[in-house]
Write an enzyme that holds these catalytic residues in place. Structure first.
Site, PDB file in Angstrom:
ATOM      1  N   CYS A  56       0.836  -1.186   0.000  1.00  7.92           N
ATOM      2  CA  CYS A  56       0.000   0.000   0.000  1.00  7.92           C
ATOM      3  C   CYS A  56       0.886   1.256   0.000  1.00  7.92           C
ATOM      4  O   CYS A  56       1.898   1.270   0.681  1.00  7.92           O
ATOM      5  CB  CYS A  56      -0.873  -0.029   1.253  1.00  7.92           C
ATOM      6  SG  CYS A  56      -2.076   1.276   1.325  1.00  7.92           S
ATOM      7  N   PRO A  57       0.597   2.243  -0.785  1.00  6.70           N
ATOM      8  CA  PRO A  57      -0.614   2.483  -1.574  1.00  6.70           C
ATOM      9  C   PRO A  57      -0.464   2.127  -3.055  1.00  6.70           C
ATOM     10  O   PRO A  57      -1.302   2.491  -3.863  1.00  6.70           O
ATOM     11  CB  PRO A  57      -0.811   3.987  -1.418  1.00  6.70           C
ATOM     12  CG  PRO A  57       0.600   4.523  -1.468  1.00  6.70           C
ATOM     13  CD  PRO A  57       1.423   3.475  -0.722  1.00  6.70           C
TER      14      PRO A  57
END
Length: 74
Positions: A14-15
């Site tokens: 992430c992201p």
């Protein structure tokens, strides 16, 4: 499930799965389906929330060693 394009986001934390998904979705036309493969468990909630907020439809999710998502562009 039939998809217009497949995004390989395996191994990305992430992201990055969201960043890559957004980039590819911008290239698609309304009604087309993007299939995303990810290994980051956080992608499940992140992609569902991102699809809703962007007016897209999360059609299907498969869980396993690789998470698979199908999102229809709104």
């Amino acid at each position: 499930m039939e998809s217009t394009k497949v995004l390989d986001a395996k191994g990305m934390a992430c992201p990055m799965p969201i960043v890559k998904t957004k980039k590819v979705m911008n290239e698609l036309e309304a009604g087309q389906v993007l299939e995303i493969h990810a290994t980051d468990k956080g992608a499940k909630n992140d992609l569902a929330a991102w699809a809703r907020s962007g007016g897209h439809e999360l059609l299907h999710t498969e869980e396993g060693d690789v998470l698979k998502f199908w999102i229809k562009k709104g």
